[in-house]
Write a protein that holds these residues in place. Structure first.
Motif, PDB file in Angstrom:
ATOM      1  N   THR A   1     -12.943   6.729   0.380  1.00 15.98           N
ATOM      2  CA  THR A   1     -13.500   7.079   1.686  1.00 15.98           C
ATOM      3  C   THR A   1     -12.650   6.492   2.800  1.00 15.98           C
ATOM      4  OG1 THR A   1     -15.758   7.267   0.833  1.00 15.98           O
ATOM      5  CG2 THR A   1     -15.509   6.844   3.191  1.00 15.98           C
ATOM      6  N   TYR A   2     -12.243   5.226   2.655  1.00 18.89           N
ATOM      7  CA  TYR A   2     -11.377   4.626   3.670  1.00 18.89           C
ATOM      8  C   TYR A   2     -10.049   5.384   3.731  1.00 18.89           C
ATOM      9  CZ  TYR A   2      -9.129   1.211   6.656  1.00 18.89           C
ATOM     10  OH  TYR A   2      -8.499   0.606   7.707  1.00 18.89           O
ATOM     11  N   ALA A   3      -9.497   5.691   2.562  1.00 20.46           N
ATOM     12  CA  ALA A   3      -8.191   6.350   2.528  1.00 20.46           C
ATOM     13  C   ALA A   3      -8.221   7.702   3.215  1.00 20.46           C
ATOM     14  CB  ALA A   3      -7.724   6.504   1.086  1.00 20.46           C
ATOM     15  N   THR A   4      -9.339   8.403   3.139  1.00 20.61           N
ATOM     16  CA  THR A   4      -9.397   9.745   3.710  1.00 20.61           C
ATOM     17  C   THR A   4      -9.880   9.766   5.152  1.00 20.61           C
ATOM     18  OG1 THR A   4     -11.620  10.035   2.755  1.00 20.61           O
ATOM     19  CG2 THR A   4      -9.741  10.855   1.475  1.00 20.61           C
ATOM     20  N   THR A   5     -10.598   8.724   5.593  1.00 20.28           N
ATOM     21  CA  THR A   5     -11.177   8.755   6.938  1.00 20.28           C
ATOM     22  C   THR A   5     -10.477   7.842   7.939  1.00 20.28           C
ATOM     23  OG1 THR A   5     -12.819   7.047   6.380  1.00 20.28           O
ATOM     24  CG2 THR A   5     -13.442   9.361   6.024  1.00 20.28           C
ATOM     25  N   LYS A   6     -10.032   6.663   7.513  1.00 17.17           N
ATOM     26  CA  LYS A   6      -9.471   5.683   8.445  1.00 17.17           C
ATOM     27  C   LYS A   6      -7.985   5.423   8.251  1.00 17.17           C
ATOM     28  CE  LYS A   6     -13.862   3.233   9.120  1.00 17.17           C
ATOM     29  NZ  LYS A   6     -14.554   1.909   9.080  1.00 17.17           N
ATOM     30  N   LEU A   7      -7.527   5.516   7.016  1.00 13.85           N
ATOM     31  CA  LEU A   7      -6.126   5.202   6.755  1.00 13.85           C
ATOM     32  C   LEU A   7      -5.156   6.130   7.472  1.00 13.85           C
ATOM     33  CD1 LEU A   7      -4.132   3.357   5.287  1.00 13.85           C
ATOM     34  CD2 LEU A   7      -4.285   4.901   3.304  1.00 13.85           C
ATOM     35  N   PRO A   8      -5.436   7.427   7.619  1.00 11.93           N
ATOM     36  CA  PRO A   8      -4.470   8.280   8.310  1.00 11.93           C
ATOM     37  C   PRO A   8      -4.083   7.756   9.691  1.00 11.93           C
ATOM     38  CG  PRO A   8      -6.055   9.644   7.169  1.00 11.93           C
ATOM     39  CD  PRO A   8      -6.551   8.233   7.037  1.00 11.93           C
ATOM     40  N   ALA A   9      -5.045   7.294  10.469  1.00 11.83           N
ATOM     41  CA  ALA A   9      -4.730   6.758  11.797  1.00 11.83           C
ATOM     42  C   ALA A   9      -3.923   5.468  11.696  1.00 11.83           C
ATOM     43  CB  ALA A   9      -6.016   6.513  12.585  1.00 11.83           C
ATOM     44  N   ASP A  10      -4.236   4.625  10.689  1.00 11.38           N
ATOM     45  CA  ASP A  10      -3.472   3.396  10.472  1.00 11.38           C
ATOM     46  C   ASP A  10      -2.004   3.721  10.189  1.00 11.38           C
ATOM     47  OD1 ASP A  10      -5.857   1.908  10.626  1.00 11.38           O
ATOM     48  OD2 ASP A  10      -6.169   1.979   8.460  1.00 11.38           O
ATOM     49  N   LEU A  11      -1.787   4.705   9.335  1.00  5.06           N
ATOM     50  CA  LEU A  11      -0.418   5.081   8.977  1.00  5.06           C
ATOM     51  C   LEU A  11       0.297   5.731  10.154  1.00  5.06           C
ATOM     52  CD1 LEU A  11      -1.040   6.526   5.397  1.00  5.06           C
ATOM     53  CD2 LEU A  11      -0.109   4.278   5.977  1.00  5.06           C
ATOM     54  N   ASP A  12      -0.403   6.612  10.865  1.00  8.70           N
ATOM     55  CA  ASP A  12       0.217   7.275  12.018  1.00  8.70           C
ATOM     56  C   ASP A  12       0.718   6.252  13.038  1.00  8.70           C
ATOM     57  OD1 ASP A  12      -0.357   9.718  10.891  1.00  8.70           O
ATOM     58  OD2 ASP A  12      -2.051  10.165  12.227  1.00  8.70           O
ATOM     59  N   ALA A  13      -0.108   5.263  13.336  1.00  9.85           N
ATOM     60  CA  ALA A  13       0.277   4.250  14.320  1.00  9.85           C
ATOM     61  C   ALA A  13       1.473   3.439  13.828  1.00  9.85           C
ATOM     62  CB  ALA A  13      -0.906   3.325  14.607  1.00  9.85           C
ATOM     63  N   THR A  14       1.493   3.142  12.544  1.00 14.15           N
ATOM     64  CA  THR A  14       2.584   2.347  11.979  1.00 14.15           C
ATOM     65  C   THR A  14       3.891   3.118  12.000  1.00 14.15           C
ATOM     66  OG1 THR A  14       0.997   1.197  10.552  1.00 14.15           O
ATOM     67  CG2 THR A  14       3.335   1.042   9.951  1.00 14.15           C
ATOM     68  N   TYR A  15       3.871   4.349  11.525  1.00 12.42           N
ATOM     69  CA  TYR A  15       5.109   5.140  11.505  1.00 12.42           C
ATOM     70  C   TYR A  15       5.617   5.407  12.920  1.00 12.42           C
ATOM     71  CZ  TYR A  15       3.487   6.153   6.721  1.00 12.42           C
ATOM     72  OH  TYR A  15       3.050   6.063   5.417  1.00 12.42           O
ATOM     73  N   ALA A  16       4.696   5.648  13.856  1.00  7.90           N
ATOM     74  CA  ALA A  16       5.114   5.905  15.241  1.00  7.90           C
ATOM     75  C   ALA A  16       5.818   4.695  15.835  1.00  7.90           C
ATOM     76  CB  ALA A  16       3.899   6.276  16.089  1.00  7.90           C
ATOM     77  N   GLN A  17       5.298   3.509  15.585  1.00  9.97           N
ATOM     78  CA  GLN A  17       5.935   2.312  16.136  1.00  9.97           C
ATOM     79  C   GLN A  17       7.283   2.041  15.469  1.00  9.97           C
ATOM     80  OE1 GLN A  17       3.666  -1.193  16.915  1.00  9.97           O
ATOM     81  NE2 GLN A  17       1.795  -0.054  17.367  1.00  9.97           N
ATOM     82  N   ILE A  18       7.403   2.363  14.177  1.00 10.97           N
ATOM     83  CA  ILE A  18       8.705   2.220  13.521  1.00 10.97           C
ATOM     84  C   ILE A  18       9.731   3.135  14.186  1.00 10.97           C
ATOM     85  CG2 ILE A  18       9.983   2.664  11.377  1.00 10.97           C
ATOM     86  CD1 ILE A  18       7.449   1.772   9.867  1.00 10.97           C
ATOM     87  N   HIS A  19       9.373   4.381  14.412  1.00 12.80           N
ATOM     88  CA  HIS A  19      10.290   5.318  15.062  1.00 12.80           C
ATOM     89  C   HIS A  19      10.625   4.871  16.491  1.00 12.80           C
ATOM     90  CE1 HIS A  19      10.668   8.150  11.896  1.00 12.80           C
ATOM     91  NE2 HIS A  19       9.454   8.685  11.985  1.00 12.80           N
ATOM     92  N   ASN A  20       9.645   4.325  17.179  1.00 10.22           N
ATOM     93  CA  ASN A  20       9.906   3.860  18.543  1.00 10.22           C
ATOM     94  C   ASN A  20      10.886   2.693  18.556  1.00 10.22           C
ATOM     95  OD1 ASN A  20       8.210   5.744  19.703  1.00 10.22           O
ATOM     96  ND2 ASN A  20       6.433   4.384  19.767  1.00 10.22           N
ATOM     97  N   ARG A  21      10.751   1.796  17.597  1.00 11.81           N
ATOM     98  CA  ARG A  21      11.622   0.623  17.545  1.00 11.81           C
ATOM     99  C   ARG A  21      12.995   0.969  16.977  1.00 11.81           C
ATOM    100  NH1 ARG A  21       9.768  -4.787  17.896  1.00 11.81           N
ATOM    101  NH2 ARG A  21       7.660  -4.807  18.774  1.00 11.81           N
ATOM    102  N   ALA A  22      13.040   1.941  16.077  1.00  6.49           N
ATOM    103  CA  ALA A  22      14.296   2.301  15.415  1.00  6.49           C
ATOM    104  C   ALA A  22      14.498   3.808  15.518  1.00  6.49           C
ATOM    105  CB  ALA A  22      14.280   1.863  13.951  1.00  6.49           C
ATOM    106  N   PRO A  23      14.820   4.313  16.703  1.00  7.25           N
ATOM    107  CA  PRO A  23      14.865   5.762  16.939  1.00  7.25           C
ATOM    108  C   PRO A  23      15.962   6.479  16.174  1.00  7.25           C
ATOM    109  CG  PRO A  23      15.746   4.574  18.820  1.00  7.25           C
ATOM    110  CD  PRO A  23      15.133   3.545  17.928  1.00  7.25           C
ATOM    111  N   ASN A  24      16.968   5.772  15.700  1.00 10.17           N
ATOM    112  CA  ASN A  24      18.072   6.395  14.976  1.00 10.17           C
ATOM    113  C   ASN A  24      17.984   6.191  13.467  1.00 10.17           C
ATOM    114  OD1 ASN A  24      19.421   7.242  17.399  1.00 10.17           O
ATOM    115  ND2 ASN A  24      19.972   5.091  17.714  1.00 10.17           N
TER     116      ASN A  24
END
Length: 273
Positions: free
Chosen positions: A142-165
């Motif tokens: 239930t956590y993986a399908t309801t809350k984890l997607p937003a956790d992952l989205d925020a993490t990947y977005a910040q990685i791309h922001n910090r390391a754009p290349n």
């Protein structure tokens, strides 16, 4: 495969849970910009593979981990290895991203299992009844399908922001168990639903990685036949040191994770498309 009495196994699993959830901030020297940055949790740190780097402390970063092995086979670039045992997505965002900058060309990460509580889930399944296991698995899914997607989205977005290349490679988790003879009362039913939970986590992670323009390295087929209860396991069962339980061993890192990364990245590492 190590077989332990139930009383000892209960102690082992309980302490393993405590050890697996203790996030430690990376050491200061690791927090410098590099071409390759290895982020994430214990599966990326190499817990279970031994040969731990002396300065990694409770993070237990292993010289036998896939990030270290990749770096050894690609000399000449910088390497920031900050993956840490027990890390959740919030820990990555708060404590691991300082190693990234515009010069970073490759970032790898495994993350999300601790957010979804899979350590506690395995504990419930080892120590409890089939029903206890089912309840714990349903909670994790239930956590993986309801809350984890937003956790992952925020993490990947910040990685791309910090390391754009940088090219971002997200590595998944294997199924933990084979379904043959086993130990500690882990019924076929328990092992089956735990593997199904791993599949749910993989599906969610793959989807969010794709949405973030990241590559996803699925390791499930590579680990097939080499789970706990297999004849040649690449994943530890309950063992000492206790925090290495239910983590890939050296073969899991070198023959499971490393080839998955190599196949995903290929011969060149550059800016993501």
């Amino acid at each position: 495969m190590l077989s332990l009495p139930r009383t000892l196994s209960a102690t082992v699993v309980a302490v393993t849970v405590a050890a697996g959830t203790a996030f430690v901030t990376p050491t200061a020297h690791a927090a410098s910009a590099s071409n390759y940055a290895a982020l994430g949790d214990s599966y990326s740190a190499g817990v279970g593979a031994g040969n731990y780097l002396p300065d990694s402390g409770a993070c237990k970063r292993s010289a036998n981990s896939y990030p270290a092995l990749w770096n050894n086979s690609h000399p000449g670039g910088g390497f920031a290895f900050v993956a840490c045992s027990g890390a959740k997505t919030a820990d990555v965002r708060a404590g691991q991203l300082s190693v990234l900058n515009s010069a970073t060309t490759l970032v790898t990460i495994s993350i999300g299992g601790n957010d979804a509580g899979f350590v506690d889930t395995v504990k419930s399944c080892v120590l409890g009844s089939d029903n206890d296991c089912s309840v714990a698995v349903d909670k994790a899914k239930t956590y993986a399908t309801t809350k984890l997607p937003a956790d992952l989205d925020a993490t990947y977005a910040q990685i791309h922001n910090r390391a754009p290349n940088a090219r971002l490679v997200v590595l998944g988790y294997p199924r933990l168990f084979e379904l043959g003879g086993c130990f500690l009362g882990m019924s076929t039913y328990k092992r089956t639903i735990l593997n199904q939970a791993a599949d749910t986590l993989a599906d969610i992670t793959r989807g969010r990685a794709g949405a973030a323009n990241a590559d996803y390295a699925d390791v499930r087929n590579r680990f097939a036949g080499h789970g706990v209860c297999g004849s040649n396991p690449w994943i530890n069962g309950i063992k000492l040191p206790i925090d290495e339980s239910y983590h890939p061993n050296g073969a899991g890192q070198s023959q499971g994770y490393l080839p998955a990364l190599q196949a995903t990245v290929g011969a060149t590492v550059g800016a993501r498309p």
